[in-house]
Design a protein around this motif. Structure first.
Motif, mmCIF file in Angstrom:
data_model
loop_
_atom_site.group_PDB
_atom_site.id
_atom_site.type_symbol
_atom_site.label_atom_id
_atom_site.label_comp_id
_atom_site.label_asym_id
_atom_site.label_seq_id
_atom_site.Cartn_x
_atom_site.Cartn_y
_atom_site.Cartn_z
ATOM 1 N N VAL A 1 -5.448 15.730 5.634
ATOM 2 C CA VAL A 1 -5.604 14.329 4.358
ATOM 3 C C VAL A 1 -7.396 13.832 4.526
ATOM 4 C CG1 VAL A 1 -5.413 13.061 2.682
ATOM 5 C CG2 VAL A 1 -3.859 14.759 3.332
ATOM 6 N N LEU B 1 -10.570 14.233 3.294
ATOM 7 C CA LEU B 1 -11.226 14.239 2.313
ATOM 8 C C LEU B 1 -12.650 13.161 3.439
ATOM 9 C CD1 LEU B 1 -8.693 12.374 0.521
ATOM 10 C CD2 LEU B 1 -10.415 14.250 -0.464
ATOM 11 N N LEU C 1 -9.450 8.129 -0.439
ATOM 12 C CA LEU C 1 -10.956 8.098 -1.543
ATOM 13 C C LEU C 1 -11.897 7.082 -1.182
ATOM 14 C CD1 LEU C 1 -9.330 10.792 -4.020
ATOM 15 C CD2 LEU C 1 -11.129 10.910 -1.824
ATOM 16 N N ALA C 2 -11.360 6.164 -1.986
ATOM 17 C CA ALA C 2 -11.393 4.436 -1.508
ATOM 18 C C ALA C 2 -12.469 4.064 -0.248
ATOM 19 C CB ALA C 2 -10.198 3.329 -1.780
ATOM 20 N N TRP C 3 -12.644 4.861 0.409
ATOM 21 C CA TRP C 3 -12.738 5.079 1.767
ATOM 22 C C TRP C 3 -14.427 5.865 1.466
ATOM 23 C CZ3 TRP C 3 -12.214 1.040 4.892
ATOM 24 C CH2 TRP C 3 -11.018 0.631 5.935
ATOM 25 N N GLY D 1 -9.797 6.636 8.507
ATOM 26 C CA GLY D 1 -9.201 6.799 7.850
ATOM 27 C C GLY D 1 -7.569 7.196 8.188
ATOM 28 N N PRO E 1 0.995 -1.051 0.104
ATOM 29 C CA PRO E 1 -0.095 -0.088 -0.018
ATOM 30 C C PRO E 1 0.755 1.323 -0.006
ATOM 31 C CG PRO E 1 -0.865 -1.113 1.295
ATOM 32 C CD PRO E 1 0.778 -1.697 1.098
ATOM 33 N N PHE E 2 2.341 1.576 0.410
ATOM 34 C CA PHE E 2 2.658 2.554 0.771
ATOM 35 C C PHE E 2 3.107 2.877 -1.112
ATOM 36 C CE2 PHE E 2 5.027 0.981 4.349
ATOM 37 C CZ PHE E 2 5.676 2.521 4.675
ATOM 38 N N PHE E 3 2.944 2.254 -2.437
ATOM 39 C CA PHE E 3 3.308 2.052 -3.105
ATOM 40 C C PHE E 3 2.526 2.546 -4.075
ATOM 41 C CE2 PHE E 3 7.056 0.176 -2.027
ATOM 42 C CZ PHE E 3 8.192 0.538 -2.780
ATOM 43 N N THR E 4 0.959 2.385 -3.457
ATOM 44 C CA THR E 4 -0.186 3.204 -4.125
ATOM 45 C C THR E 4 -0.405 4.728 -3.561
ATOM 46 O OG1 THR E 4 -1.145 -0.101 -3.981
ATOM 47 C CG2 THR E 4 -2.952 2.770 -4.874
ATOM 48 N N SER E 5 -0.552 5.018 -4.439
ATOM 49 C CA SER E 5 -1.282 6.812 -3.623
ATOM 50 C C SER E 5 -2.202 6.515 -2.781
ATOM 51 C CB SER E 5 -1.394 7.967 -4.621
ATOM 52 O OG SER E 5 -1.697 8.621 -3.800
ATOM 53 N N PHE E 6 -1.639 7.434 -1.240
ATOM 54 C CA PHE E 6 -2.515 7.112 -0.100
ATOM 55 C C PHE E 6 -3.916 8.072 -0.600
ATOM 56 C CE2 PHE E 6 -2.311 10.415 2.725
ATOM 57 C CZ PHE E 6 -1.016 11.070 2.171
ATOM 58 N N LEU E 7 -3.690 9.117 -0.982
ATOM 59 C CA LEU E 7 -4.421 9.979 -1.119
ATOM 60 C C LEU E 7 -5.861 8.889 -2.034
ATOM 61 C CD1 LEU E 7 -3.264 13.746 -2.388
ATOM 62 C CD2 LEU E 7 -4.843 13.139 -0.218
ATOM 63 N N ILE E 8 -5.511 8.255 -3.546
ATOM 64 C CA ILE E 8 -6.054 7.298 -3.907
ATOM 65 C C ILE E 8 -7.109 6.146 -3.246
ATOM 66 C CG2 ILE E 8 -6.907 5.655 -5.584
ATOM 67 C CD1 ILE E 8 -4.279 6.544 -7.481
ATOM 68 N N ARG E 9 -5.641 6.383 -1.793
ATOM 69 C CA ARG E 9 -6.672 4.982 -1.269
ATOM 70 C C ARG E 9 -7.208 5.486 0.117
ATOM 71 N NH1 ARG E 9 -2.775 2.975 1.976
ATOM 72 N NH2 ARG E 9 -0.500 4.362 0.829
#
Lengths: 267, 313
Positions: B255, B259, B142-144, B188, B132-140
């Motif tokens: 953040v 969000l 937003l998934a919440w 979050g 998960p470090f490598f997937t943008s944490f903002l995108i994750r």
């Protein structure tokens, strides 16, 4: 009740797997919603299956530009922080000198401070100097906060190194350059690689410090942040999914190579 | 990066030794660590320490953006900032503290699982923690929004189990809503900082010699006693650094609050951000940021003293 007994005996495993599920859940949601065809500007509700976003990942204005900018910044920040951080780590582990404690604190403090404080204070410096906010200010900031993490990662590795290996190299008439390139660097490499990887991930993903010091420059996290207000294109999920898959593949391949080497070394 | 690549020291000693294999430490050799340190430390001094000085001076300035700011030692800014924004401060510490405790409760079993129970799955589980470090944490994050959406599966289940009735009564959620409530923000925060808890915990658990567990078992300790008397105390360094690595960034984060929360869940980070980037009231923003730093550093020092682990890094 055998079921209850089984649950009690495996309580830790069950709890751990639940945590893992909690950690992976958003990644799965991101993946699933990359195949969505949303009604309207926001991609929060499932409408119907579509491959549109995957066919045209750069179909959103400015998104891929911000992505490539983030990659460039992360590359240079990683390079800068890794070089500077490795030098500092070697000095801290290998030499005794005055002000060692003070320097260790200076390395530790950026990690012990809320990001927003560093972001805001750096902005006051740039404002006072009249610096133009943009690529360079972001790069400077990223090298600054990645540095400590690189030092910590490299330090851990160098500390566990046996200094006698280098003495042995010197006894075999290797010059200092030769000793460093042939002996020291290969042993320290995993630590340096870990530090560099961490720096890349931190820089690529950073939002708070970038938000303060980027001016009108838009990195990928800033693009995502803006899209949360304006409307989130499905392509963001495509990028997120691709990043996840690339990262997992890279780490798995890296571990495979490492374990191969280990078993080769044993035989 | 090698010692020899460092630029030659302006040595006061005219007889600079040419042979690098010389045993006696020369002036040149004594200066090597300083040359290694110089670029990195200079970078931190100029772009980390100096900015803090600038910020301190900004916080006691008065003026406006049009007429310019001037240092007037106006300490009233601190008093005003605290008076106006103490709810956000308390909220930040409360949310960050709750998230840290949740991270510890959630992270410990997983770290234990990876260290002692995963066997050949260990590497895969570790990858799933780090990935998960490598997937943008903002995108994750937003998934919440999707996961916790009104009328979504999570809200439905919590509603059916009457959990939301209890949490609404406690003020954590609003009737039938999770999104835009404190619970969503804490969820979050917990999610985003969980890897920072798990990795140090795993590192310190992994160092424990498995024979200690056997020894405890041989001495008729139950698994619970073994955990309480052997495993947990030995994992203390991990607990301490994990707690700090979670609490510190969480306390300044805005953040998640922006969000997943609402105007009622604003944390102090949001205030600093909007004062700096939108209101352009630099003195107040600098004062707020300084107060946050002071609170965090004080709490961290106190915590490290109490837990008795001085060597963290």
């Amino acid at each position: 009740m055998p079921v209850l007994r089984w649950i009690r005996r495996n309580l830790i495993v069950i709890a751990g797997l639940l945590t893992l599920a909690y950690m992976i859940l958003p990644n799965i949601v991101v993946m699933v919603f990359s195949f969505n065809k949303p009604n309207g500007r926001f991609n929060y509700e499932w409408q119907r299956f579509s491959l549109d976003a995957w066919r045209d990942p750069c179909g959103v204005a400015d998104m891929c530009g911000s992505l490539s900018l983030s990659l460039q910044i992360a590359f240079w920040a990683t390079l800068g922080a890794t070089v500077l951080g490795t030098m500092v780590a070697f000095a801290l582990v290998r030499y005794r000198f005055r002000a060692r404690g003070a320097i260790s604190s200076l390395i530790f403090l950026p990690m012990a401070m809320p990001e927003v404080v560093m972001a805001a204070s750096l902005l006051t410096l740039f404002l006072n100097m009249g610096a133009q906010l943009g690529f360079w200010t972001v790069l400077i900031a990223h090298i600054m906060f990645c540095l400590s993490f690189v030092v910590t990662a490299v330090k851990a590795r160098v500390m566990s190194m046996d200094p006698r290996l280098e003495e042995a190299a010197r006894d075999l008439y290797a010059g200092p350059v030769q000793t460093f390139v042939r002996v020291t660097l290969p042993i320290a490499a995993p630590g340096i690689a870990a530090g560099a990887l961490l720096a890349f991930a931190l820089s690529f993903d950073d939002f708070i410090i970038t938000n303060f010091n980027a001016g009108s420059t838009v990195t990928f996290p800033m693009f995502v942040w803006g899209s949360a207000q304006r409307g989130t294109p499905v392509q963001i999920n495509v990028i997120g999914t691709a990043m996840f898959i690339i990262a997992v593949t890279m780490v798995l391949v890296g571990q495979l190579i490492a374990s191969r080497r280990k078993s080769n070394a044993r035989t | 990066m090698s010692a020899t690549k460092a630029p030659p020291a302006p040595s006061p000693n005219p007889e600079e030794p040419r042979q690098p294999t010389l045993r006696k430490p020369s002036t040149r050799k004594r200066l090597v660590p300083y040359w290694l340190l110089l670029p990195g430390i200079l970078w931190l001094l100029v772009f980390f320490a100096l900015p803090l000085v600038y910020q301190a001076s900004t916080s006691v300035q008065t003026g406006s953006l049009e007429q310019g700011f001037e240092v007037t030692w106006h300490f009233q800014t601190y008093v005003d900032a605290l008076r106006d924004y103490y709810p956000q401060f308390i909220r930040s510490l409360l949310y960050a503290g709750t998230a840290t405790i949740l991270c510890l409760l959630l992270g410990y079993p997983l770290a234990y699982l990876i260290a002692f129970k995963a066997g050949r799955w260990r590497n895969l589980v570790l990858v799933l923690v780090i990935a998960p470090f490598f997937t943008s944490f903002l995108i994750r994050t937003l998934a919440w929004k999707t996961i916790l959406a009104d009328g979504g599966a999570v809200v439905d289940v919590l509603n059916t189990l009457h959990v939301l009735d209890v949490t609404s009564w406690l003020g954590w959620t609003e009737s039938n809503r999770v999104l835009a409530t404190p619970m969503a923000v804490v969820c979050g925060l917990t999610y985003n900082f969980l890897p920072f808890m798990i990795l140090p915990l795993y590192t310190s658990l992994e160092r424990i010699d498995g024979r200690l567990h056997e020894a405890a078992g041989d001495l008729y300790a139950t698994p619970a006693t073994t955990f309480r008397k052997v495993t947990f105390p030995l994992s203390m360094p991990g607990v301490v650094s994990g707690t700090l690595l979670t609490f510190i960034p969480a306390s300044g984060d805005y953040v998640n609050a922006e969000l997943l929360g609402s105007t009622d869940t604003k944390m102090v980070g949001s205030v600093i951000q909007s004062q700096f980037l939108r209101v352009l009231d630099y003195p107040t923003a600098a004062a707020l940021s300084f107060i946050l730093m002071a609170i965090v550093l004080l709490m961290v020092t106190f915590y490290i003293r109490r837990s008795g682990t001085e060597d963290l890094v």
